[in-house]
Design a protein around this motif. Structure first.
Motif, PDB file in Angstrom:
ATOM      1  N   PHE A  75      17.934  -2.657   0.629  1.00  0.00           N
ATOM      2  CA  PHE A  75      16.710  -3.447   0.590  1.00  0.00           C
ATOM      3  C   PHE A  75      15.821  -3.185   1.803  1.00  0.00           C
ATOM      4  O   PHE A  75      16.297  -2.782   2.864  1.00  0.00           O
ATOM      5  CB  PHE A  75      17.040  -4.950   0.563  1.00  0.00           C
ATOM      6  N   ASN A  76      14.534  -3.486   1.643  1.00  0.00           N
ATOM      7  CA  ASN A  76      13.613  -3.489   2.767  1.00  0.00           C
ATOM      8  C   ASN A  76      13.883  -4.709   3.640  1.00  0.00           C
ATOM      9  O   ASN A  76      14.188  -5.783   3.133  1.00  0.00           O
ATOM     10  CB  ASN A  76      12.159  -3.593   2.289  1.00  0.00           C
ATOM     11  N   LYS A  77      13.741  -4.537   4.954  1.00  0.00           N
ATOM     12  CA  LYS A  77      13.819  -5.680   5.867  1.00  0.00           C
ATOM     13  C   LYS A  77      12.703  -5.547   6.892  1.00  0.00           C
ATOM     14  O   LYS A  77      12.522  -4.491   7.489  1.00  0.00           O
ATOM     15  CB  LYS A  77      15.177  -5.733   6.573  1.00  0.00           C
ATOM     16  N   PHE A  78      11.958  -6.623   7.075  1.00  0.00           N
ATOM     17  CA  PHE A  78      10.838  -6.607   8.000  1.00  0.00           C
ATOM     18  C   PHE A  78      11.301  -7.052   9.381  1.00  0.00           C
ATOM     19  O   PHE A  78      11.936  -8.104   9.539  1.00  0.00           O
ATOM     20  CB  PHE A  78       9.708  -7.489   7.468  1.00  0.00           C
TER      21      PHE A  78
ATOM     22  N   VAL B 242       7.550   2.635  10.040  1.00  0.00           N
ATOM     23  CA  VAL B 242       7.020   2.266  11.351  1.00  0.00           C
ATOM     24  C   VAL B 242       5.690   1.531  11.185  1.00  0.00           C
ATOM     25  O   VAL B 242       5.452   0.490  11.820  1.00  0.00           O
ATOM     26  CB  VAL B 242       6.836   3.514  12.236  1.00  0.00           C
ATOM     27  N   ASP B 243       4.829   2.050  10.324  1.00  0.00           N
ATOM     28  CA  ASP B 243       3.508   1.452  10.123  1.00  0.00           C
ATOM     29  C   ASP B 243       3.590   0.021   9.610  1.00  0.00           C
ATOM     30  O   ASP B 243       2.697  -0.792   9.861  1.00  0.00           O
ATOM     31  CB  ASP B 243       2.684   2.287   9.154  1.00  0.00           C
ATOM     32  N   HIS B 244       4.650  -0.276   8.850  1.00  0.00           N
ATOM     33  CA  HIS B 244       4.805  -1.615   8.275  1.00  0.00           C
ATOM     34  C   HIS B 244       5.851  -2.451   9.010  1.00  0.00           C
ATOM     35  O   HIS B 244       6.242  -3.513   8.539  1.00  0.00           O
ATOM     36  CB  HIS B 244       5.161  -1.495   6.790  1.00  0.00           C
ATOM     37  N   ASN B 245       6.249  -1.962  10.192  1.00  0.00           N
ATOM     38  CA  ASN B 245       7.217  -2.679  11.022  1.00  0.00           C
ATOM     39  C   ASN B 245       8.438  -3.091  10.193  1.00  0.00           C
ATOM     40  O   ASN B 245       8.884  -4.242  10.229  1.00  0.00           O
ATOM     41  CB  ASN B 245       6.573  -3.907  11.660  1.00  0.00           C
ATOM     42  N   ALA B 246       8.960  -2.148   9.430  1.00  0.00           N
ATOM     43  CA  ALA B 246      10.055  -2.426   8.506  1.00  0.00           C
ATOM     44  C   ALA B 246      11.233  -1.496   8.754  1.00  0.00           C
ATOM     45  O   ALA B 246      11.109  -0.418   9.341  1.00  0.00           O
ATOM     46  CB  ALA B 246       9.584  -2.282   7.067  1.00  0.00           C
ATOM     47  N   THR B 247      12.390  -1.921   8.287  1.00  0.00           N
ATOM     48  CA  THR B 247      13.601  -1.114   8.305  1.00  0.00           C
ATOM     49  C   THR B 247      14.328  -1.354   6.979  1.00  0.00           C
ATOM     50  O   THR B 247      13.703  -1.758   6.009  1.00  0.00           O
ATOM     51  CB  THR B 247      14.483  -1.465   9.526  1.00  0.00           C
ATOM     52  N   ILE B 248      15.630  -1.100   6.958  1.00  0.00           N
ATOM     53  CA  ILE B 248      16.403  -1.315   5.735  1.00  0.00           C
ATOM     54  C   ILE B 248      17.682  -2.065   6.045  1.00  0.00           C
ATOM     55  O   ILE B 248      18.118  -2.139   7.193  1.00  0.00           O
ATOM     56  CB  ILE B 248      16.747   0.027   5.046  1.00  0.00           C
TER      57      ILE B 248
ATOM     58  N   LEU C 136       0.787  -1.230   0.000  1.00  0.00           N
ATOM     59  CA  LEU C 136       0.000   0.000   0.000  1.00  0.00           C
ATOM     60  C   LEU C 136       0.817   1.277   0.000  1.00  0.00           C
ATOM     61  O   LEU C 136       0.280   2.356   0.200  1.00  0.00           O
ATOM     62  CB  LEU C 136      -0.946   0.028   1.215  1.00  0.00           C
ATOM     63  N   VAL C 137       2.140   1.178  -0.223  1.00  0.00           N
ATOM     64  CA  VAL C 137       2.953   2.379  -0.221  1.00  0.00           C
ATOM     65  C   VAL C 137       3.858   2.382  -1.439  1.00  0.00           C
ATOM     66  O   VAL C 137       4.003   1.397  -2.144  1.00  0.00           O
ATOM     67  CB  VAL C 137       3.820   2.484   1.058  1.00  0.00           C
TER      68      VAL C 137
ATOM     69  N   ALA D  15      16.942   7.445  11.315  1.00  0.00           N
ATOM     70  CA  ALA D  15      15.569   7.478  11.832  1.00  0.00           C
ATOM     71  C   ALA D  15      14.791   6.227  11.419  1.00  0.00           C
ATOM     72  O   ALA D  15      14.011   5.683  12.196  1.00  0.00           O
ATOM     73  CB  ALA D  15      14.864   8.734  11.342  1.00  0.00           C
ATOM     74  N   ILE D  16      15.012   5.766  10.194  1.00  0.00           N
ATOM     75  CA  ILE D  16      14.331   4.561   9.713  1.00  0.00           C
ATOM     76  C   ILE D  16      14.783   3.345  10.511  1.00  0.00           C
ATOM     77  O   ILE D  16      13.971   2.521  10.936  1.00  0.00           O
ATOM     78  CB  ILE D  16      14.576   4.362   8.211  1.00  0.00           C
TER      79      ILE D  16
END
Length: 218
Positions: free
Chosen positions: A168-171, A131-137, A8-9, A100-101
Motif C-alpha cells: 500500500f501507499n503510505k504518506f 518524493v514529490d508526493h511525500n509518500a512511501t510504501i 495526478l499520477v 529507493a522508495i
C-alpha cells in the motif's frame, strides 16, 4: 489489497519503478514488438525459497527495508547455478526500487548498482514521483513464477509475476495508509532484459510490464 492512485499520477506500487515501456517509462500493455528477445513465457516449477541473499564476492549496496515493508520471492531456486545467479539479481533489482522508495532517494546506490540506461532513468523517475508526493510504501509484495532464458553467457531475459494485493501507499507526513480492495490490477507481469557486467552482476537494462495480466492473476 489494491493501491489507489496518488494525486495526478498513475497507480503507485512497490514495484512500479519497473513499469517501463520499450521506448521509455510508464506502465502499459506489452505487444509483440515490445517483447524482449528470448523471453520464455512458460511457468516455473522451482520450489519455494526465501528472498535471494547477497553473494560474498561482490561489494553490494544495502538492500535492507523498513520493518513494515516485506518482499517474498517464490520459486527463486532452480538448482542451476547460472539460472539462479540471474534470478538472484533480478530479485535484488526489485528490492533496489523498494529500497529507493522507502529512502526517498532517486540517487540511491542500489538503483545505479542494479539498473542501467533506460531502466535506470525510468526507475529514478518513478522514485521521484513518491518524493514529490511525500509518500512511501508499506506491506508485502510477493514475486513468483519466474523464468529465465539465457542468451549466451552475459545476456538473459527474465519473466516474473508480482502480487501487490498486500502492498500500500503510505504518506510520510501523516503515516496514513491508503488501502483499497484487491483486483486484477494488483497482479503485474514483467519481462526484463539483464546483462552481466564486468563485476559479474546481472544488471537490468530494459523492462516491459502488463498490469492485470492473465499470466499472473490467480
Amino acid at each position: 489489497m489494491k493501491r489507489r492512485s496518488l494525486p495526478l499520477v498513475a497507480t503507485v506500487t512497490a514495484t512500479a519503478a519497473l513499469l517501463l515501456a520499450a521506448c521509455g517509462s510508464g506502465e502499459g500493455e506489452s505487444s509483440d514488438k515490445d517483447k524482449i528477445a528470448g523471453a520464455d513465457t512458460g511457468d516455473s516449477s522451482a520450489s519455494v525459497s526465501p528472498s535471494p541473499s547477497p553473494s560474498a564476492d561482490v561489494n553490494r549496496p544495502d538492500l535492507s527495508l523498513p520493518s513494515d515493508v516485506k518482499e517474498v520471492f517464490e520459486d527463486w531456486n532452480t538448482g542451476d547455478a547460472a539460472t539462479d545467479a540471474v534470478l538472484e539479481d533480478a530479485g535484488r533489482s526489485m528490492t533496489a526500487v523498494t529500497r529507493a522508495i522507502t529512502e526517498g532517494d532517486t540517487k540511491s546506490p542500489a538503483l545505479s548498482f542494479y539498473y542501467e540506461g533506460e531502466a535506470l532513468a525510468g526507475a529514478a523517475k518513478w522514485v521521484q514521483t513518491f518524493v514529490d508526493h511525500n509518500a512511501t510504501i508499506t506491506g508485502t509484495t510477493r514475486y513468483y513464477a519466474p523464468t529465465v532464458d539465457l542468451s549466451g553467457k552475459t545476456t538473459a531475459a527474465v519473466t516474473l509475476c508480482a502480487d501487490e494485493s498486500k502492498a500500500f501507499n503510505k504518506f510520510r507526513e501523516t503515516n496514513k495508509v491508503d488501502r483499497s480492495a484487491p483486483s486484477d490490477n494488483s497482479y503485474v507481469y514483467y519481462v526484463s532484459r539483464l546483462e552481466q557486467n564486468s563485476a559479474g552482476v546481472w544488471v537490468t537494462s530494459k523492462v516491459i510490464s502488463k498490469r492485470g495480466s492473465e499470466k499472473c492473476i490467480p
